[in-house]
Design a protein around this motif. Structure first.
Motif, PDB file in Angstrom:
ATOM      1  N   HIS A 268      24.745 -55.615  46.583  1.00 22.39           N
ATOM      2  CA  HIS A 268      26.176 -55.053  46.492  1.00 22.39           C
ATOM      3  C   HIS A 268      26.836 -55.246  45.118  1.00 22.39           C
ATOM      4  CE1 HIS A 268      26.644 -55.143  51.025  1.00 22.39           C
ATOM      5  NE2 HIS A 268      25.861 -56.207  51.035  1.00 22.39           N
ATOM      6  N   LEU A 269      26.076 -55.653  44.094  1.00 20.66           N
ATOM      7  CA  LEU A 269      26.335 -55.852  42.798  1.00 20.66           C
ATOM      8  C   LEU A 269      26.366 -54.555  41.799  1.00 20.66           C
ATOM      9  CD1 LEU A 269      25.455 -59.618  42.108  1.00 20.66           C
ATOM     10  CD2 LEU A 269      27.397 -58.545  43.051  1.00 20.66           C
ATOM     11  N   ALA A 270      27.390 -54.115  41.227  1.00 20.50           N
ATOM     12  CA  ALA A 270      27.151 -52.975  40.329  1.00 20.50           C
ATOM     13  C   ALA A 270      27.837 -53.182  39.218  1.00 20.50           C
ATOM     14  CB  ALA A 270      27.728 -51.509  41.126  1.00 20.50           C
ATOM     15  N   PRO A 271      27.912 -52.638  37.971  1.00 27.40           N
ATOM     16  CA  PRO A 271      28.567 -52.908  36.848  1.00 27.40           C
ATOM     17  C   PRO A 271      30.019 -52.667  37.165  1.00 27.40           C
ATOM     18  CG  PRO A 271      26.484 -51.334  36.374  1.00 27.40           C
ATOM     19  CD  PRO A 271      26.561 -51.539  37.820  1.00 27.40           C
ATOM     20  N   GLU A 288      24.804 -55.434  33.703  1.00 26.23           N
ATOM     21  CA  GLU A 288      23.685 -54.684  34.276  1.00 26.23           C
ATOM     22  C   GLU A 288      23.242 -55.020  35.867  1.00 26.23           C
ATOM     23  OE1 GLU A 288      20.460 -55.528  31.670  1.00 26.23           O
ATOM     24  OE2 GLU A 288      21.534 -55.262  30.060  1.00 26.23           O
ATOM     25  N   ALA A 289      22.793 -54.308  36.345  1.00 26.07           N
ATOM     26  CA  ALA A 289      22.528 -54.327  38.061  1.00 26.07           C
ATOM     27  C   ALA A 289      21.170 -53.663  38.182  1.00 26.07           C
ATOM     28  CB  ALA A 289      23.606 -53.895  38.797  1.00 26.07           C
ATOM     29  N   GLY A 290      20.417 -54.674  38.918  1.00 24.16           N
ATOM     30  CA  GLY A 290      19.050 -54.039  39.498  1.00 24.16           C
ATOM     31  C   GLY A 290      18.408 -54.911  40.530  1.00 24.16           C
ATOM     32  N   ARG A 293      17.139 -58.104  38.746  1.00 19.10           N
ATOM     33  CA  ARG A 293      17.906 -58.731  37.905  1.00 19.10           C
ATOM     34  C   ARG A 293      19.458 -58.045  37.960  1.00 19.10           C
ATOM     35  NH1 ARG A 293      18.000 -59.856  31.480  1.00 19.10           N
ATOM     36  NH2 ARG A 293      18.728 -57.707  31.372  1.00 19.10           N
ATOM     37  N   VAL A 294      20.436 -59.091  38.008  1.00 21.39           N
ATOM     38  CA  VAL A 294      21.646 -58.811  37.797  1.00 21.39           C
ATOM     39  C   VAL A 294      22.210 -59.611  36.727  1.00 21.39           C
ATOM     40  CG1 VAL A 294      24.174 -58.750  38.775  1.00 21.39           C
ATOM     41  CG2 VAL A 294      22.173 -57.959  40.167  1.00 21.39           C
ATOM     42  N   LEU A 295      22.780 -58.920  35.335  1.00 23.32           N
ATOM     43  CA  LEU A 295      23.271 -59.476  34.484  1.00 23.32           C
ATOM     44  C   LEU A 295      24.718 -59.787  34.329  1.00 23.32           C
ATOM     45  CD1 LEU A 295      21.966 -60.962  32.087  1.00 23.32           C
ATOM     46  CD2 LEU A 295      22.300 -58.846  30.716  1.00 23.32           C
ATOM     47  N   VAL A 296      25.305 -60.968  34.321  1.00 26.04           N
ATOM     48  CA  VAL A 296      26.817 -61.137  34.317  1.00 26.04           C
ATOM     49  C   VAL A 296      27.314 -61.747  32.986  1.00 26.04           C
ATOM     50  CG1 VAL A 296      28.798 -62.443  35.435  1.00 26.04           C
ATOM     51  CG2 VAL A 296      26.804 -61.711  36.789  1.00 26.04           C
ATOM     52  N   GLU A 297      28.372 -61.077  32.485  1.00 26.10           N
ATOM     53  CA  GLU A 297      28.924 -61.699  31.269  1.00 26.10           C
ATOM     54  C   GLU A 297      30.032 -62.254  31.303  1.00 26.10           C
ATOM     55  OE1 GLU A 297      30.969 -59.350  27.542  1.00 26.10           O
ATOM     56  OE2 GLU A 297      28.830 -58.998  27.604  1.00 26.10           O
ATOM     57  N   ILE A 298      30.275 -63.410  30.925  1.00 28.70           N
ATOM     58  CA  ILE A 298      31.478 -64.319  31.142  1.00 28.70           C
ATOM     59  C   ILE A 298      32.382 -63.688  30.259  1.00 28.70           C
ATOM     60  CG2 ILE A 298      32.394 -66.690  30.710  1.00 28.70           C
ATOM     61  CD1 ILE A 298      30.205 -66.333  32.923  1.00 28.70           C
ATOM     62  N   THR A 299      33.678 -63.699  31.032  1.00 30.77           N
ATOM     63  CA  THR A 299      34.913 -63.165  30.575  1.00 30.77           C
ATOM     64  C   THR A 299      36.129 -63.980  30.379  1.00 30.77           C
ATOM     65  OG1 THR A 299      35.633 -62.220  32.671  1.00 30.77           O
ATOM     66  CG2 THR A 299      34.565 -60.602  31.214  1.00 30.77           C
ATOM     67  N   GLN A 300      36.181 -64.967  30.913  1.00 33.95           N
ATOM     68  CA  GLN A 300      36.921 -65.999  31.289  1.00 33.95           C
ATOM     69  C   GLN A 300      36.466 -67.610  31.173  1.00 33.95           C
ATOM     70  OE1 GLN A 300      40.570 -65.486  33.514  1.00 33.95           O
ATOM     71  NE2 GLN A 300      40.291 -63.303  33.509  1.00 33.95           N
ATOM     72  N   ALA A 301      36.742 -68.441  30.217  1.00 32.30           N
ATOM     73  CA  ALA A 301      36.224 -69.737  30.594  1.00 32.30           C
ATOM     74  C   ALA A 301      36.993 -70.649  29.883  1.00 32.30           C
ATOM     75  CB  ALA A 301      34.821 -69.780  29.855  1.00 32.30           C
ATOM     76  N   PRO A 302      37.158 -72.039  30.188  1.00 31.72           N
ATOM     77  CA  PRO A 302      37.865 -72.947  29.669  1.00 31.72           C
ATOM     78  C   PRO A 302      37.606 -72.996  27.955  1.00 31.72           C
ATOM     79  CG  PRO A 302      36.976 -73.833  31.661  1.00 31.72           C
ATOM     80  CD  PRO A 302      36.342 -72.597  31.358  1.00 31.72           C
ATOM     81  N   GLU A 303      38.550 -73.688  27.349  1.00 27.97           N
ATOM     82  CA  GLU A 303      38.546 -73.727  25.966  1.00 27.97           C
ATOM     83  C   GLU A 303      37.019 -74.168  25.473  1.00 27.97           C
ATOM     84  OE1 GLU A 303      40.702 -75.256  21.797  1.00 27.97           O
ATOM     85  OE2 GLU A 303      41.824 -75.554  23.882  1.00 27.97           O
TER      86      GLU A 303
END
Length: 512
Positions: A268-271, A288-290, A293-303
């Protein structure tokens, strides 16, 4: 013109004099009352056959009334009603028709007409008493305590001996929660044994809620540098199976690779799909989705960044995962639950069909025993949309309560909407005469670090409008119970659900 059209027309028409105002309000609220009766009857027809408990019928009927009433925007009429010294209908949840009829009867008297009779006082008192009775039956009755009951989540050490449970009950715990996602039947049995013995000593019921884990999406395994703190721009690979098990490599040195408790959701995961880890501590998006492998880029994180750990939750807001609410692990847990629990917590319930499946599974294991009550945990947008039907599907067969599971719910609908939605859930459940549990991160700082923040103290005070407040585990759990009990007791002097109590203000009394 139908009732809604009359309401909209009235809202656009100035009413300069009190008599004109009263006349206009009488006409438009009379039309609304007629519209409500028809729409509520239609909704009840749709629930026909689901309500087998006679005791639940008044709540279901009032819920149908409330849903019909709240189709309309009543804002324009609240100030004119208040200006005439009448109810603005802002506290009508538990007794919708009686509230409308009382206002209509009062407006008729203002106009000098012989209107309908005022509702009898019990039309207002009985619904509140019904909710209180359900609260006590489900979450325990305690004299001299706060109106809202206190539920505590038991840690593993509660199985080791009676001391912890004894202290929790003495501090003010009314109900005990066991999370079936942790420990196992041997530990659960020990905890419940200590609870039952404590209840016998204290001479009152201490109900036990056993919370089915449900299809919570979690990190199953983690490979790579487990101590790495992830920040914005870092990437995490989601794999269908552990790399080591497949004899492969995870990629560049130090890269994190995880597997999920339900690997089928990778399909169910798509870019562009958002991904939340650990109840929103980290946010990312799929880049990236396949199939492999599905690749997730972190967009929000604690300092300082945050670590991923096995068993931490993963949320995919907006993605319909279509995972059954009752899995094989839940059914195995239910074998134990049915012989021991007073209440069953139903995690990630979303549809009336989910409710039917749980009840059927309990009936298959009942062996002649009465079924436990059901606590519906509201954690997804679909559960929110279906909430009236979920309440009827469960309450029509068994005693029912609703838990506002604010952790997953906030991630799924957005933290900015949580305050609004938890209010609406409180209102809807009061209309259905169903108790509500206020849950997730109540006094979290006090539980874990021994000190509550100002925001947490305010949240605890707001929780008093629910019928039960749940505390999670933590090393300072007994202290948190005592603190919460004190807050709830003080708030009881000032508030009863949405209604303010006008007791004397001690600080400024007599000109001091």
């Amino acid at each position: 013109m139908d009732g809604r059209g009359q309401i909209e027309a009235m809202a656009a028409t100035p009413v300069p004099a009190w008599r004109a105002s009263a006349q206009g309000l009488y006409e438009v609220l009379g039309a609304l009352r007629h519209d409500l009766e028809a729409r509520a009857a239609h909704r009840l027809e749709g629930w026909d056959g689901q309500i087998l408990r006679h005791d639940f019928m008044p709540g279901a009927a009032n819920l149908a009334d409330y849903l019909a009433l709240r189709r309309h925007d009543l804002t324009a009429f609240q100030a004119p009603l208040a200006a005439l010294g009448l109810s603005s209908l802002g506290r009508c949840e538990g007794h919708v028709r009686a509230s409308l009829d009382a206002v209509l009867a009062a407006l008729a008297r203002v106009l000098g007409e012989d209107g309908g009779a005022f509702p009898r006082p019990e039309a207002f008192a009985v619904p509140q008493a019904r909710i209180g009775a359900q609260r006590d039956a489900l979450f325990g009755a305690r004299e001299g305590g706060p109106a809202a009951r206190i539920m505590v989540t038991l840690p593993p050490e509660a199985a080791e001996g009676p001391a912890l449970i004894d202290r929790l009950v003495m501090e003010g715990a009314d109900c005990l929660r066991i999370n079936c996602a942790h420990d196992g039947p041997e530990a659960w049995a020990a905890m419940i044994g200590h609870a039952r013995r404590r209840a016998t000593k204290s001479g009152r019921r201490v109900p036990v809620l056993m919370d089915l884990a449900g299809p919570k999406l979690r990190i199953a395994t983690l490979e790579g540098d487990a101590k790495a703190r992830l920040g914005a721009g870092d990437r995490v690979a989601i794999l269908p199976a552990p790399v080591k098990a497949r004899g492969g490599k995870s990629g560049k040195a130090g890269a994190l690779a995880i597997t999920l408790s339900h690997p089928e959701v990778m399909a169910h995961l798509a870019p562009g799909v958002p991904v939340s880890f650990d109840d929103g501590k980290l946010w990312g998006k799929v880049v990236e989705a396949g199939a492999e492998r599905v690749l997730v880029e972190i967009t929000q994180a604690p300092e300082r960044g945050a670590r991923l750990k096995p068993a931490k939750g993963v949320n995919l807001p907006g993605v319909d995962l279509a995972i059954p609410a009752l899995g094989e692990d839940d059914l195995r847990a239910l074998d134990f639950v049915m012989g021991h629990a007073d209440l069953v917590g139903y995690s990630f319930v979303q549809t009336p069909a989910d409710v039917v499946r749980l009840i059927e599974a309990m009936e298959a294991r009942a062996n002649g025993r009465p079924l436990p009550a059901v606590v519906l945990k509201i954690e997804t947008p679909l559960a929110l949309r279906n909430l009236p039907d979920l309440i009827v599907a469960a309450g029509g067969r068994l005693p029912v309560a609703v838990m506002i599971a604010r952790g997953d719910l906030a991630v799924e609908i957005g933290l900015d909407r949580l305050s609004e939605i938890q209010e609406e859930i409180l209102w809807l459940c009061e209309a259905a005469h169903v108790p509500v549990v206020w849950a997730t991160q109540v006094l979290e700082g006090l539980l874990k670090e021994g000190r509550a923040s100002r925001a947490e103290a305010t949240d605890a005070a707001m929780s008093q409008r629910a019928d039960c407040v749940m505390l999670n585990k933590g090393p300072y759990l007994p202290e948190a119970v005592g603190f919460l009990r004190g807050v709830l007791m003080r708030m009881d002097r000032h508030q009863d659900k949405k209604s303010a109590r006008l007791g004397p203000l001690g600080l400024w009394r007599d000109g001091r």
